[in-house]
Design a protein around this motif. Structure first.
Motif, PDB file in Angstrom:
ATOM      1  N   TYR A  26      -7.798 -10.788  -5.247  1.00  0.00           N
ATOM      2  CA  TYR A  26      -7.886  -9.553  -4.459  1.00  0.00           C
ATOM      3  C   TYR A  26      -6.652  -8.654  -4.601  1.00  0.00           C
ATOM      4  O   TYR A  26      -6.783  -7.481  -4.967  1.00  0.00           O
ATOM      5  N   PRO A  27      -5.430  -9.143  -4.337  1.00  0.00           N
ATOM      6  CA  PRO A  27      -4.280  -8.240  -4.480  1.00  0.00           C
ATOM      7  C   PRO A  27      -4.096  -7.733  -5.908  1.00  0.00           C
ATOM      8  O   PRO A  27      -3.635  -6.606  -6.125  1.00  0.00           O
ATOM      9  N   ILE A  60     -13.280  -2.406  -3.291  1.00  0.00           N
ATOM     10  CA  ILE A  60     -14.051  -1.182  -3.058  1.00  0.00           C
ATOM     11  C   ILE A  60     -14.008  -0.828  -1.573  1.00  0.00           C
ATOM     12  O   ILE A  60     -13.728   0.319  -1.206  1.00  0.00           O
ATOM     13  N   ALA A  61     -14.240  -1.805  -0.708  1.00  0.00           N
ATOM     14  CA  ALA A  61     -14.219  -1.567   0.743  1.00  0.00           C
ATOM     15  C   ALA A  61     -12.839  -1.101   1.206  1.00  0.00           C
ATOM     16  O   ALA A  61     -12.730  -0.201   2.041  1.00  0.00           O
ATOM     17  N   LEU A  62     -11.788  -1.690   0.660  1.00  0.00           N
ATOM     18  CA  LEU A  62     -10.427  -1.306   1.049  1.00  0.00           C
ATOM     19  C   LEU A  62     -10.186   0.171   0.763  1.00  0.00           C
ATOM     20  O   LEU A  62      -9.695   0.908   1.619  1.00  0.00           O
ATOM     21  N   PHE A  63     -10.535   0.628  -0.448  1.00  0.00           N
ATOM     22  CA  PHE A  63     -10.269   2.025  -0.802  1.00  0.00           C
ATOM     23  C   PHE A  63     -11.224   2.992  -0.121  1.00  0.00           C
ATOM     24  O   PHE A  63     -10.837   4.117   0.190  1.00  0.00           O
ATOM     25  N   ASN A  64     -12.445   2.585   0.124  1.00  0.00           N
ATOM     26  CA  ASN A  64     -13.382   3.480   0.798  1.00  0.00           C
ATOM     27  C   ASN A  64     -13.124   3.597   2.292  1.00  0.00           C
ATOM     28  O   ASN A  64     -13.429   4.614   2.894  1.00  0.00           O
ATOM     29  N   ASN A  74      -1.795  -3.366   2.541  1.00  0.00           N
ATOM     30  CA  ASN A  74      -1.524  -2.069   3.140  1.00  0.00           C
ATOM     31  C   ASN A  74      -0.431  -1.333   2.369  1.00  0.00           C
ATOM     32  O   ASN A  74      -0.503  -0.122   2.177  1.00  0.00           O
ATOM     33  N   THR A  75       0.574  -2.062   1.908  1.00  0.00           N
ATOM     34  CA  THR A  75       1.632  -1.447   1.100  1.00  0.00           C
ATOM     35  C   THR A  75       1.043  -0.877  -0.189  1.00  0.00           C
ATOM     36  O   THR A  75       1.360   0.250  -0.575  1.00  0.00           O
ATOM     37  N   ALA A 133       4.778  -1.256  -6.206  1.00  0.00           N
ATOM     38  CA  ALA A 133       3.539  -2.020  -6.093  1.00  0.00           C
ATOM     39  C   ALA A 133       3.770  -3.473  -6.460  1.00  0.00           C
ATOM     40  O   ALA A 133       3.238  -4.385  -5.831  1.00  0.00           O
ATOM     41  N   LEU A 134       4.572  -3.737  -7.472  1.00  0.00           N
ATOM     42  CA  LEU A 134       4.881  -5.111  -7.840  1.00  0.00           C
ATOM     43  C   LEU A 134       5.588  -5.833  -6.699  1.00  0.00           C
ATOM     44  O   LEU A 134       5.336  -6.993  -6.434  1.00  0.00           O
ATOM     45  N   GLY A 135       6.465  -5.115  -6.013  1.00  0.00           N
ATOM     46  CA  GLY A 135       7.160  -5.713  -4.865  1.00  0.00           C
ATOM     47  C   GLY A 135       6.191  -6.141  -3.780  1.00  0.00           C
ATOM     48  O   GLY A 135       6.374  -7.156  -3.132  1.00  0.00           O
ATOM     49  N   ALA A 136       5.122  -5.379  -3.595  1.00  0.00           N
ATOM     50  CA  ALA A 136       4.131  -5.728  -2.579  1.00  0.00           C
ATOM     51  C   ALA A 136       3.385  -6.997  -2.968  1.00  0.00           C
ATOM     52  O   ALA A 136       3.051  -7.803  -2.117  1.00  0.00           O
ATOM     53  N   ILE A 137       3.138  -7.183  -4.239  1.00  0.00           N
ATOM     54  CA  ILE A 137       2.407  -8.357  -4.711  1.00  0.00           C
ATOM     55  C   ILE A 137       3.235  -9.619  -4.585  1.00  0.00           C
ATOM     56  O   ILE A 137       2.747 -10.677  -4.218  1.00  0.00           O
ATOM     57  N   PHE A 138       4.511  -9.530  -4.906  1.00  0.00           N
ATOM     58  CA  PHE A 138       5.351 -10.740  -4.999  1.00  0.00           C
ATOM     59  C   PHE A 138       6.039 -11.118  -3.707  1.00  0.00           C
ATOM     60  O   PHE A 138       6.885 -11.974  -3.690  1.00  0.00           O
ATOM     61  N   LYS A 139       5.686 -10.488  -2.598  1.00  0.00           N
ATOM     62  CA  LYS A 139       6.306 -10.858  -1.316  1.00  0.00           C
ATOM     63  C   LYS A 139       5.691 -12.118  -0.794  1.00  0.00           C
ATOM     64  O   LYS A 139       4.584 -12.450  -0.999  1.00  0.00           O
TER      65      LYS A 139
END
Length: 139
Positions: A26-27, A60-64, A74-75, A133-139
């Motif tokens: 998902y992320p 899709i749901a997240l962006f819509n 959210n980040t 964006a990479l920072g959000a993934i690797f937290k």
């Protein structure tokens, strides 16, 4: 991550470092959208509407809905919205069956010969997802 622009026959890929072990796709699907949006300013678009096809219903749901279930996503969502606002783009996220998302899937798996068999005009380029964006993934 694999991102494919069908109209101009360009595919982007990013391979995470070997130490990144995340079985939750998902992320990474959300990061692929953010990365695709980050490549847009480099392109000349005939319209200000960006249509992205995904085979992941949660993304899709997240962006819509513009609602993320956790801080990490959210980040990523905020980064995407900032990119859209900066360039004055409108975003539409639509579903495509996984069986029809073959080039992006091949790129994400680094199966470049398969991707080029499907799209013989494909130009494949490596890219680095947006730093924030990479920072959000690797937290």
């Amino acid at each position: 991550i694999g991102v494919w622009d069908k109209l101009i026959h360009i595919g982007y890929f990013y391979e995470f470092p070997p130490d990144v072990k995340n079985t939750d796709i998902y992320p990474f699907e959300v990061l692929a959208v953010v990365s695709g949006l980050a490549t847009l300013p480099d392109q000349i678009l005939p319209t200000r509407t960006v249509i992205i096809f995904l085979d992941n219903e949660n993304t899709i749901a997240l962006f819509n809905s513009l609602r993320a279930p956790n801080k990490q996503l959210n980040t990523l969502l905020k980064i995407a919205v900032n990119l859209l606002l900066k360039e004055n783009y409108q975003l539409r996220v639509l579903h495509v069956a996984g069986s029809d998302n073959t080039v992006a899937d091949a790129l994400s798996r680094r199966n470049f010969s398969r991707a080029m068999t499907i799209d013989p005009y494909l130009k494949i380029l490596p890219f680095l997802p947006p730093h924030l964006a990479l920072g959000a993934i690797f937290k």
